[in-house]
Design a protein around this motif. Structure first.
Motif, short mmCIF file in Angstrom:
data_model
loop_
_atom_site.label_atom_id
_atom_site.label_comp_id
_atom_site.label_asym_id
_atom_site.label_seq_id
_atom_site.Cartn_x
_atom_site.Cartn_y
_atom_site.Cartn_z
N LYS B 216 32.21 30.81 35.11
CA LYS B 216 33.15 31.05 36.22
C LYS B 216 32.91 30.06 37.36
O LYS B 216 33.85 29.57 37.98
CB LYS B 216 33.01 32.48 36.75
N LYS B 218 31.68 27.10 37.05
CA LYS B 218 32.19 25.80 36.63
C LYS B 218 33.72 25.74 36.79
O LYS B 218 34.26 24.73 37.25
CB LYS B 218 31.79 25.50 35.17
N LEU B 219 34.40 26.81 36.42
CA LEU B 219 35.86 26.85 36.61
C LEU B 219 36.22 26.65 38.09
O LEU B 219 37.18 25.96 38.41
CB LEU B 219 36.42 28.20 36.15
N ASP B 220 35.44 27.29 38.97
CA ASP B 220 35.66 27.10 40.42
C ASP B 220 35.52 25.63 40.79
O ASP B 220 36.34 25.09 41.53
CB ASP B 220 34.62 27.88 41.24
N LEU B 222 36.03 23.13 39.00
CA LEU B 222 37.13 22.36 38.42
C LEU B 222 38.48 22.63 39.08
O LEU B 222 39.38 21.80 39.02
CB LEU B 222 37.25 22.67 36.92
N SER B 223 38.61 23.81 39.70
CA SER B 223 39.98 24.16 40.12
C SER B 223 40.14 24.63 41.56
O SER B 223 41.25 24.82 42.01
CB SER B 223 40.53 25.24 39.17
#
Lengths: 391, 391
Positions: B216, B218-220, B222-223
């Motif tokens: 999660k 890492k997703l943050d 990235l986005s």
């Protein structure tokens, strides 16, 4: 020495649209007819066909200004390239659900594409109460594929950053930032609504919780870069028939929150439920089917394509829940702005005054509720069952 | 006819660095000395000065490869321009906290900047247990100003989208995505740790909750596009003395989650707390002061510059809480990757083996706890008081 002459932008006419196509090698030595079929507000749209056949080609050219409610303001021609690039990506992912692109000319802001004039704009068809039995499934697939494969679950960080470059779209995002997320929540000049709504509208403007939650949704729109969005996915951006569905006009495309596309299409279907006196069931089914097909397809795509470290089913389920919470918020914003903001929808505006006022009041209350209670509402299924229980 | 000749990239030497500067009009007709003072892993750094004065100028040139732990891989020269552009923005916002930039040459990946050789790299100074009584306040101001004025609270959507274009930084983000957010959580080739840690490390790799929460985060990364980040704000990216603080090396700059810069600097101070046997109190105070100064300054800037619809104090408070929750997660990732990933820190690596192993075990457990419980920990004050209670 080669002198490169930049050709000045020049709007096409019915006559020059034919020679334009013929220079590209289409319909050469054939007698052609061209008819401008656009609404003329933002773009010129010519249907060019040889006189002895029904099917031709569409030439779409962006105009350097927009006309909305009589006002005219300058608007970047770059949007034609954004639209063409987005449609090309969609052609790779879901070719059956978008028009084919045959040529694009950045300087002239011209795109040559598939003639879809055998189809009807979905909004018109819905207002005429036609049935579109495959639409919900198609649009669910469109959403899942276009959003999954441009998200961090379906593409590499480097390719996603390329999308962010190609679809850095400040001018058209600015329109959404103002007209969807800001102006309707304040006494702004761009707003346009019937005086009978003034009391309801002032209540919205004085609702501090609504203001706060709308501001959070705007922040999401500005900073949540989850996937390449269509950016303007209402029922006027879809051509359909009983069997076909084609998504057009992605000139607002940019990398943003997935809930935005999900919410816009659902809100525009909801306008049909609000405006209809019968045959609501069909539309309610479509709302639920879109959510279901989107979720199932997104999960299936993720199962087939997931990569470390994004390979835990809890992660994808939590994210899907988040997309729909965001979508409920977007539905709320779309309900409010289409009732009192600059750009309305024919579904509601074509009703006679008394009914229109009554329905708009209902839509405003519904929209405010979506924005404020999106976390407890959670998804379309709950939204509809809550609402069916009330009515 | 003018023939524009693209000059081929060529690494400078001590001799050519002097003529390079003199061609730009610096130190002309003066006898100069040049010394390469970089670590040679990523960049050449020359200090050039007239022989009769102490203060000179710094010429920094990016190398087209990186050397880490003996490995060499190609690395984009564009990072020099990213660094120069970020430092220019910092010069507009907090000129006293960054080096001045005098010239930048994109093709040669060269930047001419202020000579800060009277200062010391903060990490070295902290290891020597020097005091930096103004550092925490300075870095809190740096963070608040650089992040506020490049966020949606402090800049326009159009200018933020320009930042996203200028700082689209796939190559260097890729390094962080791999080395901070992915590799340490799996049995990856890039990892590097003492065999005595194997059991602890395998426990991390088998911890499903940790894996999910790291994904999660890492997703943050990235986005979540909240503000222009430094992107590599550890104590090795800061020059300091008893009175001065200068932030250098923003070649990893990109638009990302605010908690990333907040967490990286805090984690690197924590390594001092872990490695010291005394004088921990000073560092603990710095951690708390950074959080306090950041929050207070961010709110003050927002009070002075807030625009509709972002003018509600609840909004800014909720966002600040979110930034610190993210930061706790980043602290966790930084703790783990600096212990077992590719790039370690001298604070820990310079300890004798037995102590190093013991401390690394402590840091790994601490890091995993930060990642998994960041929402309940919430902020630095709580993190420290929880931890003081335990030890």
């Amino acid at each position: 020495m080669t002198v490169i002459q930049k050709k000045e932008y020049r709007p096409l006419t019915e006559a020059t649209s034919i020679t334009y196509l013929q220079k590209l090698g289409y319909f050469t030595n054939q007698v052609c007819e061209s008819v401008e079929i656009g609404d003329g507000n933002l773009n010129l749209v010519f249907k060019v066909r040889p006189v002895d056949q029904e099917q031709g080609l569409i030439i779409k050219q962006a105009l350097p200004y927009a006309k909305v409610v009589g006002e005219s303001w300058p608007l970047t021609l770059k949007r034609a390239t954004i639209e063409s690039n987005a449609t090309k990506i969609y052609n790779e992912l879901i070719p059956n659900l978008v028009p084919k692109i045959f040529a694009h000319d950045e300087e002239q802001a011209v795109t040559v594409m598939e003639d879809l004039s055998h189809l009807q704009i979905l909004r018109k068809g819905l207002i005429e109460k036609k049935s579109f039995p495959f639409f919900a499934e198609h649009i669910g697939e469109f959403l899942a594929n276009s959003l999954f494969f441009t998200s961090d679950f379906g593409t590499t960080p480097a390719k996603k950053k390329e999308l962010e470059l190609t679809f850095n779209n400040p001018e058209l995002c600015d329109i959404t930032e103002d007209l969807v997320y800001t102006d309707p929540f304040f006494n702004s000049e761009t707003n346009s609504f019937e005086e009978e709504l003034l009391e309801d509208v002032q209540a919205l403007w004085n609702d501090e919780v609504l203001q706060l939650e709308a501001a959070k949704l705007k922040l999401d729109f500005l900073s949540k870069k989850e996937a390449l969005l269509h950016g303007d996915l209402h029922t006027g951006s879809i051509f359909a028939s009983a069997t076909e569905t084609k998504v057009i006009d992605p000139e607002f495309a940019f990398v943003g929150p997935i809930g935005f596309d999900l919410g816009q299409i659902q809100a525009n279907l909801l306008f049909q439920i609000f405006s209809r006196t019968d045959q609501k069931e069909e539309i309610l089914d479509q709302l639920v089917t879109i959510e279901k097909v989107f979720n199932e397809t997104f999960i299936r795509l993720w199962e087939e394509h997931s990569v470390r470290p994004f390979n835990q089913v809890e992660l994808i389920k939590e994210k899907l829940e988040g997309y729909w919470i965001d979508a409920i918020g977007v539905i709320g914003c779309e309900c409010i702005r289409r009732s009192i903001g600059l750009a309305h929808v024919e579904d509601i505006d074509s009703l006679e005054l008394d009914r229109k006022i009554a329905i708009k009041k209902e839509i405003l209350a519904f929209g405010a509720n979506c924005i404020k209670n999106r976390f407890t509402i959670g998804n379309i299924k709950n939204l509809i069952s809550d609402w069916s229980n009330k009515s």
